[in-house]
Design an enzyme around this catalytic site. Structure first.
Site, mmCIF file in Angstrom:
data_model
loop_
_atom_site.group_PDB
_atom_site.id
_atom_site.type_symbol
_atom_site.label_atom_id
_atom_site.label_comp_id
_atom_site.label_asym_id
_atom_site.label_seq_id
_atom_site.Cartn_x
_atom_site.Cartn_y
_atom_site.Cartn_z
ATOM 1 N N ASN A 16 20.518 -40.556 7.637
ATOM 2 C CA ASN A 16 20.925 -39.755 6.480
ATOM 3 C C ASN A 16 22.375 -39.294 6.622
ATOM 4 O OD1 ASN A 16 18.490 -39.528 4.731
ATOM 5 N ND2 ASN A 16 17.599 -38.774 6.634
ATOM 6 N N MET A 96 16.248 -30.720 13.878
ATOM 7 C CA MET A 96 14.859 -30.421 14.226
ATOM 8 C C MET A 96 14.710 -29.100 14.987
ATOM 9 S SD MET A 96 13.413 -32.871 12.737
ATOM 10 C CE MET A 96 11.732 -32.689 13.321
ATOM 11 N N ASN A 113 18.798 -28.274 3.434
ATOM 12 C CA ASN A 113 17.986 -29.056 4.371
ATOM 13 C C ASN A 113 17.230 -30.153 3.643
ATOM 14 O OD1 ASN A 113 16.462 -29.571 6.914
ATOM 15 N ND2 ASN A 113 14.725 -28.799 5.718
ATOM 16 N N HIS A 115 13.954 -32.444 3.621
ATOM 17 C CA HIS A 115 12.600 -32.409 4.174
ATOM 18 C C HIS A 115 11.748 -33.484 3.514
ATOM 19 C CE1 HIS A 115 9.065 -30.892 6.122
ATOM 20 N NE2 HIS A 115 8.452 -30.685 4.972
ATOM 21 N N GLU A 184 15.187 -40.800 0.834
ATOM 22 C CA GLU A 184 15.951 -39.697 1.443
ATOM 23 C C GLU A 184 17.446 -39.967 1.404
ATOM 24 O OE1 GLU A 184 13.095 -37.706 4.848
ATOM 25 O OE2 GLU A 184 14.215 -39.518 5.353
#
Length: 205
Positions: A16, A96, A113, A115, A184
């Site tokens: 990402n 994490m 964030n 998720h 994502e």
């Protein structure tokens, strides 16, 4: 006019992160990556950042374990390190570790964030595996991913963007995970653009 300054925080391979760096380099995401932080020394995302010419910071918890409140001490020290880069936005792209108010209060409304679950579902770790198990048990028919503003309650902040991910009876966990990660990569870019726009609007107002 200078570009908004973005700090990206990771704990793993950094796919990402790579999606964000690629879009920034191509000029499709008007932002400057000023720092990539990892709490894991072996995280390949640090290599990705170095290859892109972005400064990196490895910041492990280990030196803080003897502190009376190691989480608070760690978060205060990490915030101080990041503050020196004057970020407009902090993107958790596979970070994490839960961040406490000792960190978040230093960057109000500036931390987002990614998720791999929809709002209100599968907060915390192993969300992909838990969603797949729930699908196999007949409890859900689809899942998704979201990017949200970070608050002390895990994965519960205001949602910036979300995407629905289908689940099929022929899926393996790997199939579902691959589909999730592809979504994502697109969503984190979309949400970062929105967050940057929100930051700029708040400055103007």
């Amino acid at each position: 006019m200078s570009l908004p300054r973005v700090v990206i925080m990771i704990s793993g391979s950094g796919t990402n992160l790579q999606a964000l760096l690629d879009e920034m380099q191509a000029g499709h995401l008007a932002a400057q990556p000023v720092l990539v932080v990892s709490n894991k020394k072996e995280a390949y995302g640090l290599t990705r950042a170095a290859q892109a010419g972005v400064p990196t910071l490895y910041f492990p918890l280990t030196p803080f374990r003897r502190e009376q409140d190691s989480r608070a001490a760690y978060d205060r020290a990490l915030a101080a390190q990041i503050q020196s880069y004057q970020p407009d936005l902090i993107v958790l792209a596979g970070w994490m570790r839960i961040l406490t108010p000792h960190f978040l209060d230093q960057f109000p409304g500036q931390v987002i964030n990614l998720h791999p679950a929809l709002p209100g579902q599968f907060a915390g770790t192993n969300a992909i595996e838990r969603a797949f198990a729930a699908f196999q048990a007949g409890e859900i028919t689809h899942s998704g991913c979201m990017v949200h503003y970070v608050i002390p309650e895990v994965d519960a902040g205001p949602v910036l963007a979300q995407a629905t991910i289908p689940l099929y009876t022929t899926d393996t966990l790997a199939d579902f995970a691959t589909r999730m990660h592809t979504a994502e990569h697109e969503l984190i870019v979309e949400a970062t653009k929105k967050a940057i726009n929100n930051c700029q609007l708040s400055i103007v107002n």
